[in-house]
Write a protein that holds these residues in place. Structure first.
Motif, PDB file in Angstrom:
ATOM      1  N   ARG B  79       0.818  -1.216   0.000  1.00  0.00           N
ATOM      2  CA  ARG B  79       0.000   0.000   0.000  1.00  0.00           C
ATOM      3  C   ARG B  79       0.851   1.266   0.000  1.00  0.00           C
ATOM      4  O   ARG B  79       0.417   2.303  -0.482  1.00  0.00           O
ATOM      5  CB  ARG B  79      -0.945   0.001   1.209  1.00  0.00           C
ATOM      6  N   ARG B  80       2.061   1.182   0.557  1.00  0.00           N
ATOM      7  CA  ARG B  80       2.944   2.353   0.533  1.00  0.00           C
ATOM      8  C   ARG B  80       3.527   2.577  -0.859  1.00  0.00           C
ATOM      9  O   ARG B  80       4.058   3.637  -1.151  1.00  0.00           O
ATOM     10  CB  ARG B  80       4.078   2.188   1.555  1.00  0.00           C
ATOM     11  N   ASN B  81       3.415   1.571  -1.729  1.00  0.00           N
ATOM     12  CA  ASN B  81       4.012   1.672  -3.058  1.00  0.00           C
ATOM     13  C   ASN B  81       3.021   1.932  -4.180  1.00  0.00           C
ATOM     14  O   ASN B  81       3.419   2.070  -5.329  1.00  0.00           O
ATOM     15  CB  ASN B  81       4.780   0.377  -3.375  1.00  0.00           C
ATOM     16  N   ILE B  82       1.726   1.929  -3.847  1.00  0.00           N
ATOM     17  CA  ILE B  82       0.741   2.087  -4.907  1.00  0.00           C
ATOM     18  C   ILE B  82      -0.156   3.303  -4.686  1.00  0.00           C
ATOM     19  O   ILE B  82      -0.359   3.758  -3.566  1.00  0.00           O
ATOM     20  CB  ILE B  82      -0.191   0.855  -5.019  1.00  0.00           C
ATOM     21  N   GLY B  83      -0.677   3.798  -5.799  1.00  0.00           N
ATOM     22  CA  GLY B  83      -1.746   4.777  -5.741  1.00  0.00           C
ATOM     23  C   GLY B  83      -2.861   4.202  -6.592  1.00  0.00           C
ATOM     24  O   GLY B  83      -2.635   3.779  -7.731  1.00  0.00           O
ATOM     25  N   LEU B  84      -4.068   4.153  -6.021  1.00  0.00           N
ATOM     26  CA  LEU B  84      -5.186   3.556  -6.741  1.00  0.00           C
ATOM     27  C   LEU B  84      -6.226   4.613  -7.051  1.00  0.00           C
ATOM     28  O   LEU B  84      -6.581   5.417  -6.196  1.00  0.00           O
ATOM     29  CB  LEU B  84      -5.815   2.460  -5.867  1.00  0.00           C
ATOM     30  N   SER B  85      -6.679   4.622  -8.286  1.00  0.00           N
ATOM     31  CA  SER B  85      -7.792   5.495  -8.619  1.00  0.00           C
ATOM     32  C   SER B  85      -8.818   4.635  -9.334  1.00  0.00           C
ATOM     33  O   SER B  85      -8.514   3.979 -10.317  1.00  0.00           O
ATOM     34  CB  SER B  85      -7.314   6.639  -9.505  1.00  0.00           C
ATOM     35  N   GLY B  86     -10.023   4.613  -8.771  1.00  0.00           N
ATOM     36  CA  GLY B  86     -10.998   3.629  -9.224  1.00  0.00           C
ATOM     37  C   GLY B  86     -12.016   4.180 -10.196  1.00  0.00           C
ATOM     38  O   GLY B  86     -12.109   5.375 -10.449  1.00  0.00           O
ATOM     39  N   GLN B  87     -12.792   3.256 -10.699  1.00  0.00           N
ATOM     40  CA  GLN B  87     -13.877   3.566 -11.606  1.00  0.00           C
ATOM     41  C   GLN B  87     -14.953   4.381 -10.890  1.00  0.00           C
ATOM     42  O   GLN B  87     -15.577   5.250 -11.469  1.00  0.00           O
ATOM     43  CB  GLN B  87     -14.443   2.219 -12.035  1.00  0.00           C
ATOM     44  N   TYR B  88     -15.154   4.059  -9.597  1.00  0.00           N
ATOM     45  CA  TYR B  88     -16.096   4.809  -8.778  1.00  0.00           C
ATOM     46  C   TYR B  88     -15.251   5.669  -7.864  1.00  0.00           C
ATOM     47  O   TYR B  88     -14.590   5.147  -6.974  1.00  0.00           O
ATOM     48  CB  TYR B  88     -16.980   3.853  -7.975  1.00  0.00           C
ATOM     49  N   ALA B  89     -15.233   6.964  -8.148  1.00  0.00           N
ATOM     50  CA  ALA B  89     -14.327   7.862  -7.451  1.00  0.00           C
ATOM     51  C   ALA B  89     -14.402   7.660  -5.940  1.00  0.00           C
ATOM     52  O   ALA B  89     -15.456   7.773  -5.330  1.00  0.00           O
ATOM     53  CB  ALA B  89     -14.640   9.301  -7.812  1.00  0.00           C
ATOM     54  N   ALA B  90     -13.241   7.348  -5.344  1.00  0.00           N
ATOM     55  CA  ALA B  90     -13.185   7.084  -3.907  1.00  0.00           C
ATOM     56  C   ALA B  90     -12.939   8.380  -3.141  1.00  0.00           C
ATOM     57  O   ALA B  90     -11.900   8.572  -2.543  1.00  0.00           O
ATOM     58  CB  ALA B  90     -12.090   6.064  -3.606  1.00  0.00           C
ATOM     59  N   GLY B 142     -15.968  14.732 -14.065  1.00  0.00           N
ATOM     60  CA  GLY B 142     -14.553  14.857 -14.422  1.00  0.00           C
ATOM     61  C   GLY B 142     -13.729  15.392 -13.262  1.00  0.00           C
ATOM     62  O   GLY B 142     -12.618  14.923 -12.999  1.00  0.00           O
ATOM     63  N   MET B 143     -14.284  16.375 -12.552  1.00  0.00           N
ATOM     64  CA  MET B 143     -13.565  16.954 -11.402  1.00  0.00           C
ATOM     65  C   MET B 143     -13.398  15.918 -10.303  1.00  0.00           C
ATOM     66  O   MET B 143     -12.348  15.805  -9.673  1.00  0.00           O
ATOM     67  CB  MET B 143     -14.351  18.153 -10.849  1.00  0.00           C
ATOM     68  N   ARG B 144     -14.450  15.149 -10.082  1.00  0.00           N
ATOM     69  CA  ARG B 144     -14.397  14.135  -9.036  1.00  0.00           C
ATOM     70  C   ARG B 144     -13.327  13.092  -9.366  1.00  0.00           C
ATOM     71  O   ARG B 144     -12.591  12.643  -8.516  1.00  0.00           O
ATOM     72  CB  ARG B 144     -15.765  13.458  -8.921  1.00  0.00           C
ATOM     73  N   ARG B 145     -13.270  12.735 -10.643  1.00  0.00           N
ATOM     74  CA  ARG B 145     -12.290  11.749 -11.075  1.00  0.00           C
ATOM     75  C   ARG B 145     -10.872  12.297 -10.909  1.00  0.00           C
ATOM     76  O   ARG B 145      -9.955  11.587 -10.509  1.00  0.00           O
ATOM     77  CB  ARG B 145     -12.565  11.402 -12.530  1.00  0.00           C
ATOM     78  N   THR B 166     -11.242   6.957 -17.517  1.00  0.00           N
ATOM     79  CA  THR B 166     -12.012   7.923 -18.315  1.00  0.00           C
ATOM     80  C   THR B 166     -13.426   7.453 -18.643  1.00  0.00           C
ATOM     81  O   THR B 166     -14.148   8.143 -19.354  1.00  0.00           O
ATOM     82  CB  THR B 166     -11.300   8.238 -19.642  1.00  0.00           C
ATOM     83  N   THR B 167     -13.836   6.280 -18.133  1.00  0.00           N
ATOM     84  CA  THR B 167     -15.182   5.799 -18.434  1.00  0.00           C
ATOM     85  C   THR B 167     -16.216   6.801 -17.921  1.00  0.00           C
ATOM     86  O   THR B 167     -16.152   7.239 -16.779  1.00  0.00           O
ATOM     87  CB  THR B 167     -15.416   4.426 -17.780  1.00  0.00           C
ATOM     88  N   GLY B 168     -17.130   7.163 -18.793  1.00  0.00           N
ATOM     89  CA  GLY B 168     -18.198   8.066 -18.386  1.00  0.00           C
ATOM     90  C   GLY B 168     -17.827   9.541 -18.427  1.00  0.00           C
ATOM     91  O   GLY B 168     -18.632  10.384 -18.061  1.00  0.00           O
ATOM     92  N   LEU B 169     -16.611   9.857 -18.862  1.00  0.00           N
ATOM     93  CA  LEU B 169     -16.225  11.269 -18.924  1.00  0.00           C
ATOM     94  C   LEU B 169     -16.536  11.858 -20.298  1.00  0.00           C
ATOM     95  O   LEU B 169     -16.515  11.162 -21.307  1.00  0.00           O
ATOM     96  CB  LEU B 169     -14.734  11.417 -18.651  1.00  0.00           C
ATOM     97  N   ASP B 170     -16.816  13.170 -20.319  1.00  0.00           N
ATOM     98  CA  ASP B 170     -17.033  13.818 -21.609  1.00  0.00           C
ATOM     99  C   ASP B 170     -15.679  13.986 -22.303  1.00  0.00           C
ATOM    100  O   ASP B 170     -14.634  13.876 -21.672  1.00  0.00           O
ATOM    101  CB  ASP B 170     -17.741  15.160 -21.415  1.00  0.00           C
TER     102      ASP B 170
END
Lengths: 267, 325
Positions: B79-90, B142-145, B166-170
Motif C-alpha cells: 500500500r505504501r508503493n501504490i496509488g489507486l484510482s478507481g472507476q467509482y471515485a473514492a 470529471g472533477m471528481r475523477r 475515463t469511463t463516463g467522462l465527456d
C-alpha cells in the motif's frame, strides 16, 4: 506501535465524520428529537401508572432510565454509519492506504461520542423542565454522565460489529433492535425491579442496563437510600459492576469488529 | 534500467465468485517506467484484477508482486508503493477537495502542515484550486475523477493503478485525464490502467493485454495488436442496396481479410489506410455509385474482439454476469 497508529488514524477518520455532521446537520436533529420524545412520553403517559417504592417521584426515577436507554439506542447509529461507510467508494481509498485497519472503526465510534454528549445535554435539559433534579454533588453528577458515555462507547463497538455483519444499512435497525429492545425493556429503566418476578427479575438485576440506570440514579440522587431497590450484588455495586461490563464488552468486541472489518472488505 | 525490473507482476491469478470465475489464471508483467493497458469489455475481469493487485481482494490462487513486494505477504508495504484510482471515485462527498486530500495525507502518516501543503499543491496541479473548498458532491464527474486521481498521488507512489480512468467522462475531461496520465508517465511512474477503449490504450500504453473471461487472449504493443486485428477499416455506406455487391468487390480489392456487409454498410480492414481509401473512392466514382458515407475508421475494442474471439465485445458482456465491483 499498532495502538497509537490506530488512535492517530482513527482520529483522522473521526474528524471526517464530524465534518459530515457539520455539513448535514439534519441528521443531528432526528438523533436529538427522539430522546426528548421519550422523556415526555414516559413522564406524562406512563408516569401516573407506575409506582416507585420509597416515595420517589416517577419523573426523577425515570430520567436515569431514559439516559441509559437513549445511549444504548444511540449505538445503532454507529452500526448504521459503519454499514453506510462500507458501501461507499471511500472505503476503497481507505483500504488501499497504509493506515491502521482499526482506524475506520475507532473513528466511527469516537465521532459518535459527540452525538451522545449532545443527546445527554438535550435530555438533561428536558428532564429539568419536567421536574427531574440532581440531588447529589457536581462530581457525582459528572461521574454519572461519564459512566453513561463510556458505556455508550462500549455498546457502540457491539453495534459496529453488527453493522459490519449486515449486508445493508436498512437491515441494521431491525438487527440491532433484537439486541437492544430486551436489554432496555427487561431492565429497571422504566419500571422498578420489584415489579418483575422469578427468572425475569434475576435477568433485570444482572442486566448491565439496569445497573447503569441504578448507578445514574444513585449518582444523581434520585433514589431513596432508606429503601434499597434490590439486594443482588450487581445492584448493590452498580458502578463497579457496570465498569466490569464495559471492560468485558471492549475486550470482546474491539478485536471481533476489527477482524470482521478485515474479512468483510477482502471478499 | 534492466528489462527484468518489473514493478507490477502477477502470475496465475484466479478469483472465483460462486459459479463465476472472474479471473482464470491471469499473468501480467509491467517493466519500470512503462504503461500497461488492460483492455477488455465489461465483465472481463479487469476490476477484479485491479482489486487483487491493490490488496483489496484476496485471489484464490496465484501470486502478485508490486515493486518486488508480495501482495499477500506484506499488504501494508504494498500500500505504501501504490496509488489507486478507481472507476467509482473514492472521495468523500461531504468533504471538500482540500479536506479529502488532507485526510489522505494524514492517513499516509504526514503531519498536518505537510498534508495541507501537499493537498494545495495537488489541487493546483489538477485544476481544482478554485473548487478546493467546496464539498466534492458539487463537483462534476470529471472533477471528481481528477480529485480521486490526486488522492492516489498524495504520497507520490512509484506504481499507479487506474481502473477505467475515463469511463463516463465527456471528451474534454477525457483529454484532460490523458494529459495528466502522460505527465505522470513522463515523471517516471509505472502505470497499469484498465480501459474499454482501444483508442485510449493506443494513446497511453506501451503494452496492451486484451482480457476476456478473466484470461489474457492477446498481448503486445498497440501496433502489433492492430496488425493482428487488421489495422484501420474502410467503411462505405451506399445509397441503394442494389449497389452493395459492386461496392463489396471494390473494397475487396484493397481489403486485408474478410469484407463485412451489414445491410447498406460495407466494411473491411485495409493496409495503408489513406491510400486504400483513395483507391476505393476512385473506383466508386468511376462506376458512378451513389455513396452516403465513406471513411476510415480505427479498429475499436469490438473489432479486436471480433477478430480474436469471433464475437463482438457487446455480445460478450451480455453473456457474462456484471463485473463484481
Amino acid at each position: 506501535m499498532a495502538l497509537p497508529h490506530a488512535l492517530t488514524d482513527g482520529w483522522v477518520v473521526a474528524q471526517r465524520n464530524l465534518i459530515k455532521i457539520k455539513r448535514v446537520p439534519e441528521v443531528l436533529v432526528f438523533v436529538l428529537i427522539s430522546p426528548i420524545m421519550f422523556v415526555l412520553l414516559f413522564a406524562y403517559v406512563f408516569g401516573g401508572a407506575i409506582d416507585v417504592p420509597g416515595n420517589v417521584d416517577y419523573k426523577e426515577f425515570l430520567v436515569g432510565g431514559i439516559f441509559a436507554q437513549t445511549v444504548v439506542f444511540g449505538a445503532t447509529f454507529t452500526g448504521a454509519g459503519l454499514a453506510e461507510d462500507m458501501q461507499k467508494g471511500i472505503i476503497d481509498r481507505f483500504r488501499s492506504l497504509p493506515m491502521s485497519p482499526a482506524a475506520v472503526l475507532v473513528g466511527r465510534t469516537t465521532s459518535d461520542v459527540v452525538y451522545n454528549v449532545l443527546s445527554l445535554i438535550i435530555m438533561a435539559l428536558t428532564g429539568l423542565i419536567v421536574g427531574w433534579r440532581v440531588r447529589e454533588g457536581v462530581l457525582d453528577m459528572l461521574a454519572g454522565f461519564a459512566l453513561l458515555l463510556v458505556f455508550a462507547y462500549a455498546i457502540s463497538w457491539v453495534m459496529a460489529w453488527v453493522g459490519l455483519l449486515v449486508p445493508s444499512v436498512e437491515v441494521i435497525n431491525n438487527a440491532s433492535f433484537i439486541v437492544i429492545m430486551p436489554l432496555t425493556f427487561v431492565s429497571n429503566a422504566f419500571v422498578p425491579t420489584e415489579s418483575f418476578g422469578g427468572v425475569l427479575r434475576t435477568f433485570v438485576e444482572w442486566n448491565p442496563v439496569s445497573t447503569l440506570t441504578q448507578a445514574c440514579r444513585e449518582l444523581f440522587g434520585n433514589t431513596n437510600p432508606a429503601v434499597p431497590t434490590s439486594d443482588a450484588w450487581s445492584m448493590q455495586n452498580p458502578v463497579v459492576y457496570t465498569l466490569g461490563w464495559i471492560v468485558l464488552i471492549l475486550l470482546v468486541f474491539v478485536p471481533l469488529s476489527v477482524r470482521q472489518y478485515r474479512l468483510s472488505t477482502s471478499k | 534500467m534492466g528489462v527484468d525490473t518489473f514493478m507490477i507482476r502477477a502470475e496465475g491469478l484466479v478469483k472465483r465468485y460462486k459459479e463465476v470465475e472472474a479471473l482464470s489464471g491471469l499473468d501480467l508483467a509491467v517493466p519500470e517506467g512503462t504503461v500497461l493497458a488492460l483492455l477488455g469489455p465489461n465483465g472481463a475481469g479487469k476490476t477484479t484484477a485491479v482489486r487483487c493487485l491493490t490488496t483489496l481482494l484476496r485471489p484464490d490462487a496465484g501470486r502478485a508482486e508490486i515493486n518486488g513486494i508480495d501482495v499477500l505477504g506484506d499488504p501494508q508495504a504494498v500500500r505504501r508503493n501504490i496509488g489507486l484510482s478507481g472507476q467509482y471515485a473514492a472521495v468523500d462527498e461531504h468533504l471538500t477537495g482540500f479536506e479529502n486530500l488532507t485526510m489522505v495525507g494524514r492517513l499516509y502518516g504526514f503531519g498536518k502542515q505537510r498534508a495541507r501543503e501537499r493537498a494545495r499543491q495537488l489541487l493546483e496541479r489538477f485544476d481544482l484550486a478554485d473548487a478546493g473548498d467546496r464539498p466534492s458532491k458539487t463537483y462534476s464527474g470529471g472533477m471528481r475523477r481528477r480529485l480521486d486521481l490526486a488522492g492516489a498521488l498524495v504520497a507520490e507512489p512509484p506504481v499507479l493503478i487506474l481502473d477505467e480512468p475515463t469511463t463516463g467522462l465527456d471528451p474534454r475531461s477525457r483529454q484532460q485525464m490523458w494529459d495528466v496520465i502522460r505527465e505522470l508517465v513522463a515523471g517516471g511512474s509505472t502505470l497499469l490502467l484498465t480501459t474499454q477503449y482501444l483508442e485510449e490504450a493506443d494513446r497511453l500504453a506501451d503494452d496492451i493485454v486484451v482480457i476476456d473471461h478473466g484470461r489474457a487472449i492477446a498481448r503486445g504493443t498497440a501496433d502489433q495488436l492492430k496488425a493482428q486485428t487488421g489495422g484501420e477499416r474502410v467503411e462505405v455506406v451506399v445509397g441503394s442496396v442494389d449497389d452493395v455487391d459492386r461496392v463489396r468487390s471494390i473494397v475487396a480489392a484493397v481489403a486485408h481479410g474478410e469484407v463485412g456487409v451489414d445491410e447498406r454498410t460495407v466494411l473491411a480492414a485495409v493496409d495503408g489506410g489513406p491510400a486504400s481509401l483513395a483507391r476505393v473512392l476512385e473506383e466508386l466514382q468511376r462506376e458512378q455509385i451513389h455513396v452516403l458515407d465513406i471513411g476510415l475508421r480505427r479498429p475499436t475494442l469490438d473489432d479486436v474482439f471480433l477478430t480474436l474471439t469471433g464475437r463482438s465485445a457487446e455480445e460478450q458482456s451480455s453473456t457474462t454476469t456484471e463485473e463484481v465491483a
